[in-house]
Write a protein that holds these residues in place. Structure first.
Motif, PDB file in Angstrom:
ATOM      1  N   SER A   1       3.948  12.140 -17.953  1.00 35.75           N
ATOM      2  CA  SER A   1       4.909  11.148 -17.224  1.00 35.75           C
ATOM      3  C   SER A   1       5.579  10.393 -18.381  1.00 35.75           C
ATOM      4  CB  SER A   1       4.008  10.571 -16.260  1.00 35.75           C
ATOM      5  OG  SER A   1       2.782   9.888 -17.073  1.00 35.75           O
ATOM      6  N   ILE A   2       5.110  10.076 -19.384  1.00 35.01           N
ATOM      7  CA  ILE A   2       5.444   9.181 -20.588  1.00 35.01           C
ATOM      8  C   ILE A   2       6.813   9.887 -21.193  1.00 35.01           C
ATOM      9  CG2 ILE A   2       5.388   8.601 -23.033  1.00 35.01           C
ATOM     10  CD1 ILE A   2       3.707   6.734 -21.499  1.00 35.01           C
TER      11      ILE A   2
ATOM     12  N   GLU B   1       8.826  11.873 -19.191  1.00 34.37           N
ATOM     13  CA  GLU B   1       9.442  12.160 -18.263  1.00 34.37           C
ATOM     14  C   GLU B   1      10.329  10.541 -17.997  1.00 34.37           C
ATOM     15  OE1 GLU B   1       7.790  14.043 -15.029  1.00 34.37           O
ATOM     16  OE2 GLU B   1       8.244  15.922 -15.598  1.00 34.37           O
ATOM     17  N   THR B   2       9.376   9.576 -18.525  1.00 32.47           N
ATOM     18  CA  THR B   2      10.033   8.416 -18.048  1.00 32.47           C
ATOM     19  C   THR B   2      11.007   8.092 -19.278  1.00 32.47           C
ATOM     20  OG1 THR B   2       7.864   7.592 -17.154  1.00 32.47           O
ATOM     21  CG2 THR B   2       9.259   6.017 -18.067  1.00 32.47           C
ATOM     22  N   ALA B   3      10.592   8.595 -20.489  1.00 33.47           N
ATOM     23  CA  ALA B   3      11.520   8.446 -21.426  1.00 33.47           C
ATOM     24  C   ALA B   3      12.763   9.063 -21.207  1.00 33.47           C
ATOM     25  CB  ALA B   3      10.786   8.934 -22.967  1.00 33.47           C
ATOM     26  N   LEU B   4      12.768  10.422 -20.720  1.00 34.34           N
ATOM     27  CA  LEU B   4      14.033  11.367 -20.542  1.00 34.34           C
ATOM     28  C   LEU B   4      15.046  10.457 -19.557  1.00 34.34           C
ATOM     29  CD1 LEU B   4      12.533  14.694 -20.347  1.00 34.34           C
ATOM     30  CD2 LEU B   4      14.127  13.983 -22.038  1.00 34.34           C
ATOM     31  N   THR B   5      14.301   9.888 -18.446  1.00 39.65           N
ATOM     32  CA  THR B   5      14.877   9.280 -17.151  1.00 39.65           C
ATOM     33  C   THR B   5      15.613   8.087 -17.597  1.00 39.65           C
ATOM     34  OG1 THR B   5      15.067   8.933 -14.964  1.00 39.65           O
ATOM     35  CG2 THR B   5      13.117   8.162 -16.077  1.00 39.65           C
ATOM     36  N   LEU B   6      14.937   7.353 -19.077  1.00 36.37           N
ATOM     37  CA  LEU B   6      15.540   6.058 -19.298  1.00 36.37           C
ATOM     38  C   LEU B   6      16.876   6.530 -20.316  1.00 36.37           C
ATOM     39  CD1 LEU B   6      12.544   4.052 -19.617  1.00 36.37           C
ATOM     40  CD2 LEU B   6      14.244   3.746 -18.072  1.00 36.37           C
ATOM     41  N   GLY B   7      16.853   7.865 -20.575  1.00 33.30           N
ATOM     42  CA  GLY B   7      18.092   8.161 -21.310  1.00 33.30           C
ATOM     43  C   GLY B   7      17.826   8.564 -22.581  1.00 33.30           C
ATOM     44  N   ALA B   8      16.550   8.731 -23.045  1.00 32.07           N
ATOM     45  CA  ALA B   8      16.263   9.168 -24.423  1.00 32.07           C
ATOM     46  C   ALA B   8      16.386  10.587 -24.794  1.00 32.07           C
ATOM     47  CB  ALA B   8      14.477   9.027 -24.368  1.00 32.07           C
ATOM     48  N   GLY B   9      16.887  11.018 -26.017  1.00 24.91           N
ATOM     49  CA  GLY B   9      17.278  12.167 -26.373  1.00 24.91           C
ATOM     50  C   GLY B   9      16.250  12.689 -26.755  1.00 24.91           C
TER      51      GLY B   9
ATOM     52  N   GLU C   1      14.301  10.976 -29.789  1.00 22.46           N
ATOM     53  CA  GLU C   1      13.800   9.768 -29.140  1.00 22.46           C
ATOM     54  C   GLU C   1      12.376   9.880 -28.550  1.00 22.46           C
ATOM     55  OE1 GLU C   1      17.567   9.440 -27.747  1.00 22.46           O
ATOM     56  OE2 GLU C   1      18.350   7.884 -29.306  1.00 22.46           O
TER      57      GLU C   1
ATOM     58  N   LEU D   1       8.870   8.446 -29.422  1.00 20.43           N
ATOM     59  CA  LEU D   1       7.844   7.602 -28.382  1.00 20.43           C
ATOM     60  C   LEU D   1       6.617   8.373 -28.289  1.00 20.43           C
ATOM     61  CD1 LEU D   1       8.092   5.225 -26.314  1.00 20.43           C
ATOM     62  CD2 LEU D   1       8.139   7.076 -24.746  1.00 20.43           C
TER      63      LEU D   1
ATOM     64  N   ASN E   1      17.741  14.312 -11.369  1.00 21.67           N
ATOM     65  CA  ASN E   1      17.545  13.714 -12.640  1.00 21.67           C
ATOM     66  C   ASN E   1      17.382  14.726 -13.815  1.00 21.67           C
ATOM     67  OD1 ASN E   1      15.274  11.421 -14.137  1.00 21.67           O
ATOM     68  ND2 ASN E   1      17.487  11.035 -14.102  1.00 21.67           N
TER      69      ASN E   1
ATOM     70  N   ARG F   1      22.598   9.524 -18.675  1.00 20.95           N
ATOM     71  CA  ARG F   1      22.404   7.915 -19.035  1.00 20.95           C
ATOM     72  C   ARG F   1      23.201   7.062 -18.115  1.00 20.95           C
ATOM     73  NH1 ARG F   1      22.447   7.462 -25.626  1.00 20.95           N
ATOM     74  NH2 ARG F   1      20.318   8.400 -25.880  1.00 20.95           N
TER      75      ARG F   1
ATOM     76  N   PHE G   1      13.530  -0.193 -24.302  1.00 24.54           N
ATOM     77  CA  PHE G   1      13.528   1.261 -24.706  1.00 24.54           C
ATOM     78  C   PHE G   1      14.870   1.754 -24.368  1.00 24.54           C
ATOM     79  CE2 PHE G   1      12.673   5.937 -24.194  1.00 24.54           C
ATOM     80  CZ  PHE G   1      12.375   6.092 -25.292  1.00 24.54           C
TER      81      PHE G   1
END
Lengths: 248, 361
Positions: A129-130, A132-140, A143, A147, B50, B80, B102
């Motif tokens: 989930s960490i 996936e959360t990073a991905l959904t927040l737009g991380a490549g 990144e 994280l 998503n 994004r 973040f």
């Protein structure tokens, strides 16, 4: 008992007077073991990240091999390295036998699987989930990796320190490839013994067998001090990464 | 203008099909609720939108571009523009500020701008001054609000909210609904999954009802509530009086259905002899005063006995009435008091023809 107290007293004297033999032996130990741990960490941590973020055939089998590497007998490692680097060995032309460099190589082999294995476990323990959360927040991809590495920092540090504990304590590998060599030089104060490839851990059994208990105790005290510092460092880093307000 | 379109999206996990040819669209600024029970495929659908899952077949078009055909920077740029808030949000190690910053940092937003937007987002969710709090020590409700702030701070075009209130108490749920309203004020389009019919009805501009991976019905709350297409949709949206019967007469778009011993007259086309399923919402059951002459408009008159009266929240009471036709009726408290209704007492009620729906079983 009196003999032991006298040994401790003389050992403290050697330490406080910065006895050249004790100081040079400690320096060799620190140089060799620290280099081995730093190099092993530098190689193992990125490899652990790549291992966890990629899927490839025989991944499970490879992990079993890595875990097996954690229990390598130091003497066997020393022997294998010796055979490869002895003058008639395949890498003999490098002329590394009985040098600090080959001691670093031997200890690298001992520390590397420990740091790699513990780092893999630490990264795998970070919940999906960490990521996936990073991905959904737009991380490549990069990144997300950074994280996850940060989330796993606590476990990775533990792995590095476990590797350090292993190499600082081991005798067999560096004794075999380093030769436990010390040499004497003439100075204004007379003949002084200095270490070439002798470390604290290899010097202790040697001095004990020679009956020089005070030197052995002095070396032992320095090793204990190093272990103590390693633990202090562990606690400091754990506090910083586990509870911390540090920013990525 | 259309923001998102799903075309014939299916997803299989092994041999198990969790989504089957789902087609949906979302307009800019719209709030679409995906309503369905656990295992209906709501979360899988959100994860596909998503890009956390790839569909087995179908297309996902965001502003007309198929996300499944994009790669690298192009995909990242489109991705994004949307953000998902999970049912159980996870916090990154570190403080609340780090968590909110973040998404902005990966977008290379200057630190000064990040500070401003983080402060603003925290104010919007009512958590001003939480910047330096260790995110791992937040309560469930606080973490949920921080997850909303973490999404809002990015000012996305599309927000995917996966059962955001499932594990919250009613007070926290109301706060989250307030935050959703603020998101809408800022022009964000939202897809929200829920299994709570009331939440779906009050928040959604449109509702899509999912069952076993299939889309049962899509429409405005009024369409779905008052014109449910199937028995499942009817039950799931609160139509609790559902009966099975057989058509005994059918003339000019009206038919009479025998339900047990009762004959129910309703508007709708069904052939005589056909087995049908019909339903009526509890608020469409009308209690009739017997001390005044009955109007001719009162069709489907039945007599029953009040078995139970339970509060429904607000000024409504729910009556369980038994008789030839067992019904649940939602009635204002003052009506119950005025009619001196009590458990064990007799009551006459009417089912309005136009409110009775024929349902696909």
């Amino acid at each position: 008992m009196e003999y032991l107290l006298e040994g401790i007293q003389r050992a403290l004297l050697l330490l406080l007077s910065f006895d050249p033999y004790v100081v040079s032996t400690a320096k060799v130990q620190l140089m060799v073991s620290t280099s081995a741990v730093v190099l092993a960490a530098a190689a193992a941590i990125p490899l652990a990240v790549a291992f966890c973020f990629r899927e490839f055939p025989l991944k499970g089998f490879l992990l079993t091999l890595i875990n097996t590497g954690m229990g390598l007998p130091p003497v066997v490692v020393g022997l294998v390295v010796f055979v490869f680097f002895m003058s008639k060995g395949p890498l003999g032309f490098l002329g590394l036998i009985y040098t600090k460099e080959i001691m670093v190589i031997a200890q690298f082999i001992l520390a590397f699987p420990i740091i790699l294995s513990v780092s893999i476990s630490a990264i795998n323990a970070v919940p999906v989930s960490i990521r996936e959360t990073a991905l959904t927040l737009g991380a490549g991809r990069r990144e997300v990796m950074m994280l996850v590495l940060r989330e796993a920092a606590f476990g990775i540090i533990t792995g590095v320190l476990a590797g350090a504990g292993r190499v600082f304590a081991e005798v067999g590998a560096i004794l075999t490839v380093g030769g436990n060599i010390a040499y004497s030089v003439a100075t204004e104060q007379g003949m002084v013994t200095l270490s070439k490839t002798r470390t604290l851990s290899t010097a202790i059994p040697l001095e004990t067998s020679k009956g020089d208990i005070s030197s052995a105790i002095a070396f032992g005290l320095i090793l204990l001090l190093i272990t103590f510092i390693l633990n202090l460092l562990t606690n400091y880093l754990r506090r910083r990464y586990a509870g911390g307000a540090a920013q990525a | 203008m259309e923001l998102l379109r799903l075309e014939e999206v299916s997803k299989c996990f092994g041999t198990r099909e969790v989504l089957s040819r789902v087609s949906l669209s979302l307009e800019e600024g719209e709030l679409l609720t995906l309503l369905g029970p656990s295992g209906a495929g709501k979360t899988t659908l959100m994860r596909i939108i998503n890009l956390l899952e790839r569909p087995t077949s179908g297309r996902v078009l965001f502003r007309g571009r198929n996300l499944l055909e994009l790669h690298g920077e192009e995909l990242l740029e489109l991705r994004r523009r949307m953000v998902m808030v999970f049912q159980k949000p996870v916090m990154f190690s570190g403080d609340v500020y780090h968590n909110l910053a973040f998404g902005l940092r990966v977008r290379r937003v200057p630190e000064r701008e990040i500070r401003r937007r983080v402060r603003e987002a925290l104010e919007l969710v009512g958590m001003r001054g939480y910047e330096r709090r260790d995110a791992k020590t937040l309560s469930g409700g606080e973490a949920q609000r921080i997850a909303f702030a973490r999404a809002m701070v990015l000012e996305p075009e599309l927000v995917l909210l996966d059962e955001p209130t499932t594990s919250l108490d009613p007070v926290m749920e109301a706060r989250v609904h307030g935050i959703i309203a603020k998101m809408r004020e800022r022009g964000m389009s939202i897809i929200l999954t829920t299994h709570k019919q009331e939440e779906a009805l009050t928040l959604g501009d449109r509702i899509a009802v999912l069952r076993g991976g299939r889309l049962e019905q899509v429409g405005t709350p009024a369409e779905v509530v008052y014109h449910p297409r199937s028995r499942f949709v009817a039950e799931f949206t609160g139509m609790c009086n559902i009966y099975e019967g057989r058509v005994v007469e059918s003339v000019d778009g009206e038919c009479v259905v025998r339900v047990g011993e009762a004959l129910v007259r309703l508007a709708g086309g069904a052939g005589a002899g056909e087995r049908v399923c019909l339903g009526i919402r509890p608020e469409d059951v009308m209690l009739i005063r017997t001390d005044v002459p009955l109007s001719r408009r009162h069709a489907n008159l039945f007599t029953g006995v009040v078995r139970q009266i339970t509060p429904r929240g607000g000024a409504m009471l729910r009556l369980r009435i038994s008789g030839p036709l067992e019904v649940l009726a939602d009635v204002p408290r003052h009506v119950v008091e005025k009619m001196h209704l009590h458990p064990g007492g007799e009551v006459v009620f009417s089912l309005k023809r136009s409110c009775i729906r024929l349902l696909e079983d």
